[in-house]
Design an enzyme around this catalytic site. Sequence first.
Site, PDB file in Angstrom:
ATOM      1  N   HIS A 211     -10.283 -52.899 -17.175  1.00 16.59           N
ATOM      2  CA  HIS A 211      -9.727 -51.609 -17.591  1.00 16.59           C
ATOM      3  C   HIS A 211      -8.228 -51.484 -17.363  1.00 16.59           C
ATOM      4  O   HIS A 211      -7.630 -50.482 -17.718  1.00 16.59           O
ATOM      5  CB  HIS A 211     -10.447 -50.458 -16.894  1.00 16.59           C
TER       6      HIS A 211
HETATM    7  C1  UD1 Z   1      -8.366 -44.800 -12.786  1.00 15.30           C
HETATM    8  C2  UD1 Z   1      -7.532 -45.254 -11.600  1.00 15.30           C
HETATM    9  C3  UD1 Z   1      -7.837 -46.712 -11.304  1.00 15.30           C
HETATM   10  C4  UD1 Z   1      -9.318 -46.961 -11.157  1.00 15.30           C
HETATM   11  C5  UD1 Z   1     -10.016 -46.479 -12.407  1.00 15.30           C
HETATM   12  C6  UD1 Z   1     -11.509 -46.714 -12.314  1.00 15.30           C
HETATM   13  C7  UD1 Z   1      -5.323 -44.198 -11.429  1.00 15.30           C
HETATM   14  C8  UD1 Z   1      -3.872 -44.409 -11.593  1.00 15.30           C
HETATM   15  N1  UD1 Z   1      -6.116 -45.182 -11.885  1.00 15.30           N
HETATM   16  O1  UD1 Z   1      -7.860 -45.475 -13.928  1.00 15.30           O
HETATM   17  O2  UD1 Z   1      -7.182 -47.076 -10.106  1.00 15.30           O
HETATM   18  O3  UD1 Z   1      -9.568 -48.336 -10.954  1.00 15.30           O
HETATM   19  O4  UD1 Z   1      -9.731 -45.088 -12.557  1.00 15.30           O
HETATM   20  O5  UD1 Z   1     -12.203 -46.179 -13.365  1.00 15.30           O
HETATM   21  O6  UD1 Z   1      -5.728 -43.185 -10.907  1.00 15.30           O
HETATM   22  N2  UD1 Z   1     -11.552 -41.279 -19.517  1.00 15.30           N
HETATM   23  C9  UD1 Z   1     -12.722 -40.824 -20.066  1.00 15.30           C
HETATM   24  N3  UD1 Z   1     -13.653 -40.275 -19.230  1.00 15.30           N
HETATM   25  C10 UD1 Z   1     -13.450 -40.144 -17.909  1.00 15.30           C
HETATM   26  C11 UD1 Z   1     -12.242 -40.607 -17.363  1.00 15.30           C
HETATM   27  C12 UD1 Z   1     -11.303 -41.178 -18.179  1.00 15.30           C
HETATM   28  O7  UD1 Z   1     -12.948 -40.916 -21.249  1.00 15.30           O
HETATM   29  O8  UD1 Z   1     -14.350 -39.620 -17.213  1.00 15.30           O
HETATM   30  C13 UD1 Z   1     -10.552 -41.912 -20.411  1.00 15.30           C
HETATM   31  C14 UD1 Z   1      -9.434 -40.986 -20.711  1.00 15.30           C
HETATM   32  O9  UD1 Z   1      -9.304 -40.885 -22.085  1.00 15.30           O
HETATM   33  C15 UD1 Z   1      -8.187 -41.606 -20.102  1.00 15.30           C
HETATM   34  C16 UD1 Z   1      -8.610 -43.031 -19.800  1.00 15.30           C
HETATM   35  O10 UD1 Z   1     -10.035 -43.066 -19.782  1.00 15.30           O
HETATM   36  O11 UD1 Z   1      -7.107 -41.575 -20.968  1.00 15.30           O
HETATM   37  C17 UD1 Z   1      -8.064 -43.483 -18.477  1.00 15.30           C
HETATM   38  O12 UD1 Z   1      -8.453 -42.583 -17.412  1.00 15.30           O
HETATM   39  P1  UD1 Z   1      -7.490 -42.310 -16.157  1.00 15.30           P
HETATM   40  O13 UD1 Z   1      -8.164 -41.463 -15.180  1.00 15.30           O
HETATM   41  O14 UD1 Z   1      -6.161 -41.893 -16.645  1.00 15.30           O
HETATM   42  O15 UD1 Z   1      -7.248 -43.731 -15.502  1.00 15.30           O
HETATM   43  P2  UD1 Z   1      -8.222 -44.960 -15.374  1.00 15.30           P
HETATM   44  O16 UD1 Z   1      -7.766 -46.015 -16.340  1.00 15.30           O
HETATM   45  O17 UD1 Z   1      -9.656 -44.536 -15.435  1.00 15.30           O
END
Ligand code: UD1
Length: 364
Positions: A211
Amino acid sequence: MKKLDIIAGARPNFMKIGPITHAIHKHNESANEKIEYRLIHTGQHYDKKMSEDFFDQLNIPKPNLNLGVGSGTQAEQTGKIMLRYEEAIKAWKPQLCIVVGDVTSTMACSITAKKEGVKVAHVEGGIRSGDESMPEEINRMVTDSITDYFFTTSSVANENLKNLGHHNDKVFFAGNTMIDSLYANLERLIKPSLFDENQLKNKDYLVMTLHRPSNVDAMQSLEHLLSLINNNVDGKKVVFPMHPRTKKMYDQLGMNFENLLITGPMSYLEFIYMIKNALGVITDSGGITEETTVLGVPCMTLRNSTERPETVTQGTNEIVGTNPDNILPFLEKLLLGQWKKGSIPELWDGKTADRIVKIISGLD
Ligand code: UD1
């Protein structure tokens, strides 16, 4: 300290805070002075499969408050969390804010607490990858710079904090609460339906999670990586539970890889079942390398560095790097059965949360 906030925001936080809530309840059964706490979910992760399912499976109490921040840029998420957590602090005035790990919620809440005069405890403090292109590294650096009490997972973290000038009396080497969750649930693991549906056999398939932007945000290199893996696993299946971010990019690729078994994010008990019985794991996560180390399962990390060096020096993890071609000799070694054997790092014994709560209960 008797009045605490515990912060959880994103998936890798949940298995770290669960054992702390359980240890507080245990403490309160016999202690004269009870610890009161609020569990605060920032809402950074909000999908049922990324959040609620973990609370259910790990028997974590329902959050007292959900800040509901949702998706956004790093700055948007940070800003929203800070605004909303500031209000929550004013409404209850905790003495201590416990943050875990390195996600955006960790940093945002620690800054807010500190500015409101609330002491900060950082569980998993002191670890560093040295890679400042990752938001997690910035989160670690900022959080640690204002942390009052560090609960560390390794002697390397203790050494890092010492080199940064933090006094020993602020640093408590406590172990790994993520491993508390692992040990507490080993007897409760659930075999996912895809296991039998695809005639998987123990130690005859791989598990992969990706990811990080460095691996999934560039379409061409993602395609190259997936093709290489697909073509070099000796026909074995690679179970690939996809993070939402990876799924978006994968869908744009529009390709099919015969050996990759693509599925959505897995629940905790199913995911641990899958890695425990896997021949090997390919990942760009940090936490998973700790779990594979304890389970003794070979692990390849598709990053250029790790903030958890003990998973390599003592455990079963190897740093492959982000150049897809690097993975070939590692896959070969795995398939030939020549992977190194590891050992379990000190204090990763399933009792870390009890140690943390004991220390916190004694703090003024
Ligand atoms: C976050 C953490 C990372 C962790 C990862 C595990 C930070 C900087 N990063 O990254 O350390 O390893 O989580 O999952 O905090 N999204 C969904 N549903 C959700 C959550 C996210 O669809 O429930 C999508 C969103 O569109 C978002 C993308 O996933 O744009 C990324 O989510 P985000 O929370 O920004 O960071 P992660 O890449 O999940």
